[in-house]
Write an enzyme that holds these catalytic residues in place. Structure first.
Site, PDB file in Angstrom:
ATOM      1  CE1 TYR A  16      -3.393  -2.830   0.580  1.00 49.15           C
ATOM      2  CE2 TYR A  16      -2.160  -3.334   2.571  1.00 49.15           C
ATOM      3  CZ  TYR A  16      -3.116  -3.668   1.642  1.00 49.15           C
ATOM      4  OH  TYR A  16      -3.801  -4.853   1.776  1.00 49.15           O
ATOM      5  CE1 TYR A 143      -8.231  -6.071   2.397  1.00 49.61           C
ATOM      6  CE2 TYR A 143      -7.609  -7.629   4.125  1.00 49.61           C
ATOM      7  CZ  TYR A 143      -7.330  -6.970   2.937  1.00 49.61           C
ATOM      8  OH  TYR A 143      -6.148  -7.216   2.284  1.00 49.61           O
ATOM      9  CG  ASP A 244     -11.799 -13.864   6.367  1.00 47.36           C
ATOM     10  OD1 ASP A 244     -10.855 -14.382   6.991  1.00 47.36           O
ATOM     11  OD2 ASP A 244     -11.642 -12.931   5.563  1.00 47.36           O
ATOM     12  CE  LYS A 273      -4.230 -10.865   8.633  1.00 49.58           C
ATOM     13  NZ  LYS A 273      -3.059 -10.295   7.945  1.00 49.58           N
TER      14      LYS A 273
END
Length: 423
Positions: A16, A143, A244, A273
């Site tokens: 980003y 997200y 998720d 993760k």
């Protein structure tokens, strides 16, 4: 030999970021426990768990040893036609730890890919019987990753992917669950959710949601009753439920998984993760036997996905060591202690004129500001204070490693308070 920052600025694209106007970059030479050491000798307390994955901090001897031992056996072998002990042991743990009913595991490379896999599972599930069920229900402020299928179920209005809206698959979006883990249930929202199912269930293959905590879309905590209601409506209207758990899995919210807060079992679950404790990239998509068998009983008789590095033995071996380490440790009690200290230390900031809200849940602390922060300005200030945070938008938040000591946590909180005090 010093790190070549000049080359980095000219040639390396960081997440980003702009290649023409890059933000400050801090060269790391080592890390141990919760401390990251910079090239200039400064040590930072990591308040981010390296984007939420380094549960046990850095350079943990048990995880190091798992990598070393597996390297001496086989570092990688294709998963097509082969299997190996690390993958089997990992999948045994995942089936055991996740809600009862999630009995089939598909190993993937990253969290985003696990979401892609989940979406493909849902679409392939209905392909042979109800092909008109080819859209997904997603939630604003959600997200789910940066790949194209995952982007299509991220918030299209306030999320990071609006630039690609014309090329993404068109999904159906519902307002985000109302804010507040302990807030009273909003019956109007629940009615709107049921109406959406009544109107659209014939085209919905699945609903996808981050359970209890919406992460990168706003660090929003919501009442488990909304997750329970979603589970019930999915069953009633024959819509698969995808949760998720990439950010919420493995204890971060105070439960093994966010789904456990509502005591539900989804049809499909994504994890990633923290799966390897921050050592190697690995994720998984679990589903029920019904989903797996239905897919495989239809043409072409197989699930159409197969990453090159699927089931990588190094990643699986360190994931096994990571989960066994967590299971052997009083993680629930420690996370409750972290939550209490975050609440006590951060809640006084609610009186700061720049602060709109402060909230904590498990090993997550969030300070929401009235105005967006400028990352280029504020991140160096955190570094000066000896802590590592990565704010975004109007949010300053921390997800520290579970092994952080009370003293280190107090230093982390003190650094946050100091930087905000200079606003």
């Amino acid at each position: 030999m010093s790190i070549n920052l000049s080359f980095d600025r000219q040639h390396i694209w960081h997440p980003y970021s702009s290649i023409t106007n890059p933000g400050p970059i801090f060269p790391v030479v080592s890390a141990n426990g919760v401390h990251i050491q910079l090239e200039n000798g400064q040590e930072l307390i990591d308040g981010m768990s390296s984007w939420w994955c380094a549960l046990h901090g850095y350079n943990h001897p048990a995880l190091n040893q798992a990598i070393i031992e597996q390297t001496q056996k086989v570092s990688h072998v294709m998963f097509g036609g082969f299997t190996h002990e690390p993958a089997i042991r990992l999948c045994e743990h995942l089936v055991s730890l996740t809600p009862d009913g999630l009995d089939t595991v598909f190993l993937a490379d990253t969290g985003s890919v696990s979401v892609e896999v989940a979406i493909k599972m849902a679409l392939q599930y209905w392909h042979g019987t109800k092909p008109q069920k080819n859209r997904l229900l997603a939630f604003k402020h959600g997200y789910h990753g940066d790949t194209f299928g995952a982007m299509s179920v991220c918030d299209p209005y306030t999320g990071m992917h609006h630039l690609f809206s014309d090329t993404l698959s068109k999904q159906i979006f519902m307002e985000a669950p109302p804010l507040g883990y302990q807030a009273e249930a909003d019956t109007k929202w629940l009615d709107q959710l049921e109406t959406l199912f009544k109107n659209h269930h014939h085209t919905l293959a699945a609903a996808i949601i981050e359970p209890i905590v919406q992460g990168a879309g706003g660090m929003r905590f919501y009442n488990p009753i909304y997750l329970s209601a979603l589970r019930k409506l999915c069953q009633e209207y024959q819509v698969l439920l995808i949760v998720d758990e990439i950010a919420t899995g493995f204890g971060r919210t105070g439960q093994w998984f966010g789904s456990n807060h509502a005591q539900i079992c989804p049809d499909i679950m994504c994890v990633g993760k923290a799966l390897t404790g921050g050592y190697l990239t690995l994720a998984a998509t679990l589903c029920t036997q019904q989903v797996a068998e239905t897919i495989c009983e239809q043409n072409p008789g197989v699930f159409m996905h197969g990453p090159t590095f699927m089931g990588n033995p190094l990643a699986c071996a360190v994931a096994v060591a990571n989960l066994e380490l967590l299971m052997s440790w009083p993680w629930r009690e420690r996370i409750a202690e972290i939550e209490q200290k975050l609440h006590t230390g951060l809640m006084p900031l609610i009186h700061h004129p720049a602060v709109a809200d402060v909230r904590t849940l498990g090993a997550i602390g969030v300070i929401q500001l009235h105005e967006p922060v400028k990352l280029m300005d504020i991140q160096p200030k955190f570094v000066e204070a000896g802590i590592w945070l990565r704010p975004f938008g109007r949010l300053i938040y921390t997800m520290p490693p579970f092994i952080i000591s009370d003293v280190e946590l107090e230093q982390l909180i003190a650094g946050i308070v100091k930087v905000l005090g200079d606003f």
